[in-house]
Design an enzyme around this catalytic site. Structure first.
Site, short mmCIF file in Angstrom:
data_model
loop_
_atom_site.label_atom_id
_atom_site.label_comp_id
_atom_site.label_asym_id
_atom_site.label_seq_id
_atom_site.Cartn_x
_atom_site.Cartn_y
_atom_site.Cartn_z
N SER A 140 19.36 -9.91 44.42
CA SER A 140 18.76 -8.67 45.02
C SER A 140 19.85 -8.45 46.25
O SER A 140 20.57 -9.33 46.92
CB SER A 140 17.56 -9.28 45.63
N TYR B 178 12.76 -15.85 49.78
CA TYR B 178 13.35 -14.77 48.80
C TYR B 178 14.94 -14.69 49.27
O TYR B 178 15.72 -14.58 48.67
CB TYR B 178 12.61 -13.67 48.91
N1 LIG Z 1 12.07 -4.41 41.81
C1 LIG Z 1 13.12 -4.30 42.71
O1 LIG Z 1 13.22 -3.50 43.65
C2 LIG Z 1 13.85 -5.47 42.99
C3 LIG Z 1 14.93 -5.55 43.82
C4 LIG Z 1 15.75 -6.53 43.97
C5 LIG Z 1 15.68 -7.66 43.05
N2 LIG Z 1 14.72 -7.66 41.95
C6 LIG Z 1 14.65 -8.95 41.22
O2 LIG Z 1 14.46 -8.45 39.80
C7 LIG Z 1 13.86 -9.47 39.20
C8 LIG Z 1 12.63 -8.85 38.48
O3 LIG Z 1 11.66 -8.22 39.67
P1 LIG Z 1 10.68 -7.14 39.19
O4 LIG Z 1 10.88 -6.03 40.42
O5 LIG Z 1 10.84 -6.75 37.74
O6 LIG Z 1 9.54 -7.97 39.24
P2 LIG Z 1 8.02 -8.07 38.32
O7 LIG Z 1 7.62 -6.50 37.96
O8 LIG Z 1 6.99 -8.90 39.01
O9 LIG Z 1 8.43 -8.80 37.01
C9 LIG Z 1 8.53 -10.18 36.89
C10 LIG Z 1 8.80 -10.64 35.51
O10 LIG Z 1 8.97 -11.94 35.67
C11 LIG Z 1 8.02 -12.71 34.78
N3 LIG Z 1 7.59 -13.82 35.60
C12 LIG Z 1 7.45 -14.28 36.88
N4 LIG Z 1 7.30 -15.63 36.86
C13 LIG Z 1 7.42 -16.18 35.87
C14 LIG Z 1 7.62 -17.62 35.47
N5 LIG Z 1 7.42 -18.43 36.11
N6 LIG Z 1 8.28 -17.75 34.29
C15 LIG Z 1 8.58 -17.01 33.45
N7 LIG Z 1 8.43 -15.48 33.57
C16 LIG Z 1 8.02 -15.26 34.84
C17 LIG Z 1 6.75 -11.71 35.13
O11 LIG Z 1 5.77 -12.02 33.73
P3 LIG Z 1 4.58 -13.03 34.24
O12 LIG Z 1 3.82 -12.51 35.36
O13 LIG Z 1 3.57 -12.95 32.87
O14 LIG Z 1 5.35 -14.26 34.07
C18 LIG Z 1 7.49 -10.30 34.66
O15 LIG Z 1 7.85 -10.24 33.44
C19 LIG Z 1 13.53 -10.60 40.17
O16 LIG Z 1 14.44 -11.49 39.94
C20 LIG Z 1 13.42 -9.73 41.59
O17 LIG Z 1 13.78 -10.79 42.43
C21 LIG Z 1 13.81 -6.77 41.98
#
Ligand SMILES: NC(=O)c1ccc[n+]([C@@H]2O[C@H](COP(=O)([O-])OP(=O)(O)OC[C@H]3O[C@@H](n4cnc5c(N)ncnc54)[C@H](OP(=O)(O)O)[C@@H]3O)[C@@H](O)[C@H]2O)c1
Length: 256
Positions: free
Chosen positions: A149, A163
């Site tokens: 991130s 985080y």
């Molecule tokens: N969106 C942004 O703006 C952003 C920015 C910077 C970095 N990121 C990074 O991108 C990645 C994805 O984020 P996102 O925004 O797409 O988040 P999200 O919409 O909350 O998706 C998270 C995904 O991870 C799964 N997950 C969560 N805990 C888990 C566990 N213990 N075991 C297996 N699967 C798990 C969730 O499914 P379940 O809940 O069903 O397990 C879901 O598929 C993360 O590492 C986040 O830090 C996101």
């Protein structure tokens, strides 16, 4: 030089943790479009199955339910994946969690949950899958892509202590593992996303118009922005990018 094949993932297998929604799903769709067989995992089986069903319109997509926050859960995912494939070309360590609380009240549970999933899991899941990645790395290189991130690079004003620390740690872990795994023909790199619409980033999802003024690109990230970066790193095109973290944030980091 045949540049038409440079970004192809034809014949490759990919495992994406947290592929049921958000950034993981964006990457899954991109990989499928480039011809990869894609395995997505998440804790909630119904949502993961539904996403795999929807993404099957673009290619071979399989849902593997798993909670990768523990070593046992990560090993269960390896076992489930092994029932489908003997080798693994691309691992995307994407599943992540966040926690925000005022400094004085920040709880230990909000530390352990986030640091375990965001930092410990990518190390041990990669370690467990290294034999399968090595096996895949024959005429081409195998790839590990960690989703970090921009909060691990510059400081977000929100009080997300664990985080920020986990993502900064993941960026350094990416460098360290890249040096070791290069000898096994496994290339490790990372992506540092800015604002992408997701359940985790509800501000980007629900208030994109309000925050776009703070983003030099004038908009939040779109699925193509994330898929493009991941396809680049996963394919032959990204073979010489080793230990680096690619910032995909529309310029936010330079403006903070
Ligand atoms: N969106 C942004 O703006 C952003 C920015 C910077 C970095 N990121 C990074 O991108 C990645 C994805 O984020 P996102 O925004 O797409 O988040 P999200 O919409 O909350 O998706 C998270 C995904 O991870 C799964 N997950 C969560 N805990 C888990 C566990 N213990 N075991 C297996 N699967 C798990 C969730 O499914 P379940 O809940 O069903 O397990 C879901 O598929 C993360 O590492 C986040 O830090 C996101």
């Amino acid at each position: 030089m045949d540049t038409t094949r440079l970004f192809s993932l034809e014949g490759r297998s990919a495992l994406i943790t947290g592929g049921s929604r958000g950034i993981g799903r964006m990457i899954a769709e991109g990989f499928l479009a480039q011809g990869a067989r894609v395995y997505i995992s998440a804790r909630k089986a119904a949502a993961c199955d539904q996403t795999a069903k929807e993404l099957s319109a673009f290619g071979h997509c399989v849902s593997l339910r798993a909670d990768v926050s523990t070593l046992e859960g990560a090993q269960a995912l390896v076992d489930a994946y092994s029932k489908h494939e003997d080798t693994l070309d691309i691992l995307v360590n994407n599943a992540g969690a966040a926690w925000g609380a005022p400094y004085e009240e920040f709880p230990e549970s909000g530390w352990d949950k986030v640091v375990d999933l965001n930092l410990k899991t990518p190390f041990f899941l990669t370690q467990a899958l290294t034999p399968m990645l090595k096996k895949a790395a024959t005429d081409h290189l195998a790839k590990v892509i960690n989703i970090a991130s921009i909060d691990g690079i510059s400081v977000n004003p929100q009080e997300t202590y664990s985080y920020a620390a986990s993502k900064a740690g993941l960026i350094q872990l990416t460098r360290r593992m890249a040096l070791r795994l290069a000898q096994d023909r496994i290339v490790v790199s990372a992506i540092a996303p800015g604002a992408f619409a997701s359940d985790m980033n509800k501000v980007a999802r629900d208030h994109g118009d309000e925050i776009k003024g703070h983003i030099p690109a004038g908009r939040i990230g779109e699925p193509e922005d994330m898929a493009g970066a991941a396809i680049y790193l996963a394919s032959r095109a990204g073979d010489y990018v080793m230990g680096s973290t690619l910032i995909v944030d529309g310029g936010v980091t330079h403006a903070r």
